[in-house]
Motif scaffolding. Structure first.
Motif, PDB file in Angstrom:
ATOM      1  N   THR A 529      -0.823  30.042   6.959  1.00 50.84           N
ATOM      2  CA  THR A 529      -0.384  30.133   8.350  1.00 50.84           C
ATOM      3  C   THR A 529      -1.346  29.351   9.229  1.00 50.84           C
ATOM      4  OG1 THR A 529      -1.633  32.159   8.733  1.00 50.84           O
ATOM      5  CG2 THR A 529       0.635  32.388   7.973  1.00 50.84           C
ATOM      6  N   TRP A 532      -2.842  28.242  16.313  1.00 49.26           N
ATOM      7  CA  TRP A 532      -3.153  27.153  17.236  1.00 49.26           C
ATOM      8  C   TRP A 532      -4.098  27.660  18.336  1.00 49.26           C
ATOM      9  CZ3 TRP A 532      -2.198  22.240  16.278  1.00 49.26           C
ATOM     10  CH2 TRP A 532      -1.242  21.929  15.327  1.00 49.26           C
ATOM     11  N   ASP A 553      -5.918  31.838  21.594  1.00 47.20           N
ATOM     12  CA  ASP A 553      -4.802  31.707  20.649  1.00 47.20           C
ATOM     13  C   ASP A 553      -3.555  31.306  21.443  1.00 47.20           C
ATOM     14  OD1 ASP A 553      -2.789  31.911  18.802  1.00 47.20           O
ATOM     15  OD2 ASP A 553      -3.460  33.859  18.020  1.00 47.20           O
ATOM     16  N   SER A 555      -0.771  30.079  19.837  1.00 46.17           N
ATOM     17  CA  SER A 555       0.290  29.906  18.822  1.00 46.17           C
ATOM     18  C   SER A 555       1.652  30.204  19.425  1.00 46.17           C
ATOM     19  CB  SER A 555       0.020  30.811  17.623  1.00 46.17           C
ATOM     20  OG  SER A 555      -1.205  30.475  17.019  1.00 46.17           O
ATOM     21  N   ASP A 556       1.787  31.294  20.204  1.00 44.09           N
ATOM     22  CA  ASP A 556       3.074  31.630  20.809  1.00 44.09           C
ATOM     23  C   ASP A 556       3.521  30.518  21.737  1.00 44.09           C
ATOM     24  OD1 ASP A 556       3.092  33.992  19.438  1.00 44.09           O
ATOM     25  OD2 ASP A 556       2.286  35.186  21.111  1.00 44.09           O
ATOM     26  N   ARG A 557       2.586  29.999  22.521  1.00 37.37           N
ATOM     27  CA  ARG A 557       2.962  28.928  23.444  1.00 37.37           C
ATOM     28  C   ARG A 557       3.406  27.691  22.684  1.00 37.37           C
ATOM     29  NH1 ARG A 557      -1.544  26.823  27.472  1.00 37.37           N
ATOM     30  NH2 ARG A 557      -2.023  25.412  25.726  1.00 37.37           N
ATOM     31  N   ARG A 559       4.780  27.619  19.693  1.00 40.35           N
ATOM     32  CA  ARG A 559       6.103  27.889  19.151  1.00 40.35           C
ATOM     33  C   ARG A 559       7.170  27.764  20.244  1.00 40.35           C
ATOM     34  NH1 ARG A 559       3.226  31.596  15.848  1.00 40.35           N
ATOM     35  NH2 ARG A 559       3.447  33.242  17.412  1.00 40.35           N
ATOM     36  N   ASP A 560       6.849  28.283  21.443  1.00 37.72           N
ATOM     37  CA  ASP A 560       7.792  28.165  22.555  1.00 37.72           C
ATOM     38  C   ASP A 560       8.026  26.700  22.904  1.00 37.72           C
ATOM     39  OD1 ASP A 560       8.017  30.885  22.674  1.00 37.72           O
ATOM     40  OD2 ASP A 560       6.578  31.134  24.338  1.00 37.72           O
ATOM     41  N   GLU A 561       6.943  25.919  22.930  1.00 37.41           N
ATOM     42  CA  GLU A 561       7.067  24.497  23.236  1.00 37.41           C
ATOM     43  C   GLU A 561       7.924  23.805  22.169  1.00 37.41           C
ATOM     44  OE1 GLU A 561       3.076  23.116  23.484  1.00 37.41           O
ATOM     45  OE2 GLU A 561       2.750  23.853  25.547  1.00 37.41           O
ATOM     46  N   SER A 563      10.253  25.228  20.342  1.00 34.03           N
ATOM     47  CA  SER A 563      11.639  25.687  20.536  1.00 34.03           C
ATOM     48  C   SER A 563      12.294  24.930  21.679  1.00 34.03           C
ATOM     49  CB  SER A 563      11.659  27.193  20.824  1.00 34.03           C
ATOM     50  OG  SER A 563      11.163  27.908  19.726  1.00 34.03           O
TER      51      SER A 563
END
Length: 580
Positions: A529, A532, A553, A555-557, A559-561, A563
């Motif tokens: 994994t 970011w 962290d 990582s969520d941002r 992934r959103d970017e 998407s």
């Protein structure tokens, strides 16, 4: 009726002769007593003529009297001598610092066995005493034989043989008298011998300062022959810087008409070196009382001056050392009295030297501080050392926080308490401020939603917060085994390609010693994994530290970017299909 003493030669050999020393000055009397006792005499002291008479009347063991002439108030030495010799037959020697004719004339007509000038030296004094005892014994013998002659004449009517015996005894008496005269002549020769062999230099100066006589000691002491000195002025022999003080001293001898001592000056040795001398002198007067010259003695004190100079230098060094101490110095005696301190003690506490000289240890502390200090002082006297931190009361009502160290000190059989107190008031304030700052830092360090890692100058991790441990998936101990530039980290760029260690935000900040901000890095964990991170790093301006690294962290941002980019691409594709 006269009281006679035993002939000294008839006394037990193991019993010391008792000397009655008549001297009104206690210090001089003590010094002369010690000198006599060193030479085997037993000494009793009378500080006045009246006390001397009382001592002779009460004691039967006195074998000789040393009589000072000037005894202060009351009868003088000559008066006391007349009273004593009226009722007692004892050998009496005058011991005086006076050489004036009128003083010496006062002793004429008094049966004495010598006149000794004070400070003539131990050798002369002992020789004169022995001579006086011998003369006195001779006189006793003569007197005894004279009494025998009287008895012989009384018996002349009874026996012609007794008359002949009396004549023979008279002849023997005359022989003893001649012997006594010979002893007196021998005494003069011995005096001359002592002058010539005295360790102190003896000199006579004219009123103009010309040497009329110097003893042979001059040659031993200064190298010049006597002929090179006699007839010359003293000035060429004296150091130029000391001539004026010597002239002033001689003038004072003339003005006072009495003995003066302790003239300290330098004299030129024949080899060109300078020797320190200490001189005393008395004025010489003619029959009309006019001063016509000086007679004195000089002692070489060069070695004494050298030792004194060394002690002075040592004292100055010690004083400078004490004043350089970064705190106040104190010495207390067993009663708690402050007996020694340095200048800083005055400046720190605000008290003058006069005020400090009256202060005691218990005046400096109060309450719990006083209790702690008392316990520390007790430790010093029990173990030899102690220290304590307490608030010192200063002049005006203020206080200083002092770190004091103390030690037990033994000097000349007495015990003291000494030590140094350092003002740590500001240091304590700074330490308190640092503790507050440290607490704030730790609070922020742990509550910030950022991972924080700190390295040393070589890039080794030395510290990390809980957020860092959570993001990186490492414990604090595991984190400390890592170097920021090592290949233990698997880092990728935003495009998924590997990022070499020298491009890490942390290694760049450490290498370039500047702030490196907002570097996007993908940390690939062991399970594959990717986490970011947005990383910033900056040098830590503290000795031994390298860089501080802050990372979030994202990582969520990311992934959103991703998407959003995928959705935008899909919308763009559908739009193109509609247009076609």
């Amino acid at each position: 009726m006269l009281t006679y003493i035993l002939n000294v030669n008839d006394m037990p050999r193991n019993k010391p002769i008792t000397v009655l020393l008549v001297e009104d000055e206690a210090i001089i009397a003590l010094a002369e007593k010690q000198m006599l006792e060193r030479n085997g005499y037993s000494v009793i002291i009378a500080h006045s003529g009246e006390k001397a008479i009382e001592a002779v009347n009460q004691r039967q063991d006195i074998g000789l009297i040393l009589m000072d002439i000037n005894l202060g108030s009351g009868m003088d030495g000559t008066e006391a001598a007349c009273v004593i010799l009226k009722n007692h037959e004892l050998p009496l020697v005058f011991l005086s610092s006076h050489t004036e004719r009128e003083v010496v004339d006062k002793t004429e007509g008094i049966t004495s066995f010598g006149y000794i000038v004070k400070n003539s030296g131990e050798t002369i004094l002992m020789a004169s005493i022995k001579m006086a005892l011998k003369l006195f014994n001779a006189q006793l013998s003569i007197k005894a034989q004279g009494l025998a002659i009287e008895h012989a004449y009384a018996d002349l009517q009874v026996s012609n043989e007794d008359l002949q015996q009396t004549v023979e005894e008279l002849n023997a008496t005359n022989a003893e008298l001649e012997k006594s005269k010979a002893l007196l002549s021998l005494g003069e020769e011995k005096y001359r011998f002592l002058v010539e062999n005295n360790h102190d230099l003896i000199y006579t100066l004219s009123i103009e300062g010309i040497f009329l006589f110097v003893s042979p000691t001059w040659t031993k002491m200064l190298g010049h022959s006597v002929d090179e000195v006699v007839g010359k002025s003293f000035i060429p022999f004296v150091h130029p810087d000391d001539v004026s003080s010597c002239l002033a001293w001689l003038k004072k001898v003339v003005d006072r008409g009495a003995r003066l001592e302790n003239s300290v000056y330098r004299v030129r040795h024949r080899d060109g070196s300078w020797r320190w001398h200490n001189s005393s002198a008395v004025p010489l007067q003619d029959e009309r009382g006019r001063v016509i010259g000086f007679e004195g003695t000089a002692r070489d004190i060069t070695e004494q001056k050298r030792v004194e100079d060394e002690l002075s230098d040592e004292k100055q060094f010690t004083e400078a050392l004490l004043e350089s101490i970064p705190g106040y110095l104190y010495v207390y005696d067993l009663e708690g009295r402050l007996i020694r301190w340095n200048k800083k003690h005055e400046t720190m506490t605000g008290y003058t030297a006069e005020e400090l000289s009256h202060m005691t240890m218990d005046q400096w502390f109060e309450g719990e501080d006083a209790v702690r200090v008392a316990e520390a002082v007790k430790r010093v006297f029990e173990t030899g050392y102690g220290e304590v931190v307490a608030h010192l009361l200063i002049k005006g009502g203020g206080k200083l926080l002092i770190h004091s160290t103390g030690a037990r000190l033994q000097v000349a059989g007495k015990t003291y308490f000494t030590g140094v107190g350092i003002d740590i008031t500001k240091r304590a304030q700074v330490e308190a401020a640092l503790r507050v700052s440290e607490a704030k830092y730790r609070t922020l360090y742990e509550i910030l939603p950022l991972g924080i890692t700190i390295t040393d100058t070589q890039g080794m991790v030395v510290e990390s917060n809980r957020v860092a441990q959570k993001i990186l998936g490492l414990t604090a101990e595991q984190h400390k085994t890592r170097n920021i530039g090592s290949h233990d980290w698997t880092i990728i760029k935003a495009d998924g390609s590997p990022m070499p260690p020298d491009e890490f935000a942390s290694t760049r900040a450490l290498r370039e010693q500047r702030l490196v901000e907002n570097v996007r890095m993908g940390l690939v964990k062991e399970n594959g994994t990717v986490v970011w991170l947005n990383v910033s790093a900056t040098p830590v301006p503290l000795e031994g530290y390298g860089v501080a690294i802050a990372y979030m962290d994202i990582s969520d941002r990311v992934r959103d970017e991703d998407s959003i980019r995928a959705l935008s691409a899909e919308i763009e594709t559908r739009a193109r299909k509609r247009r076609t």
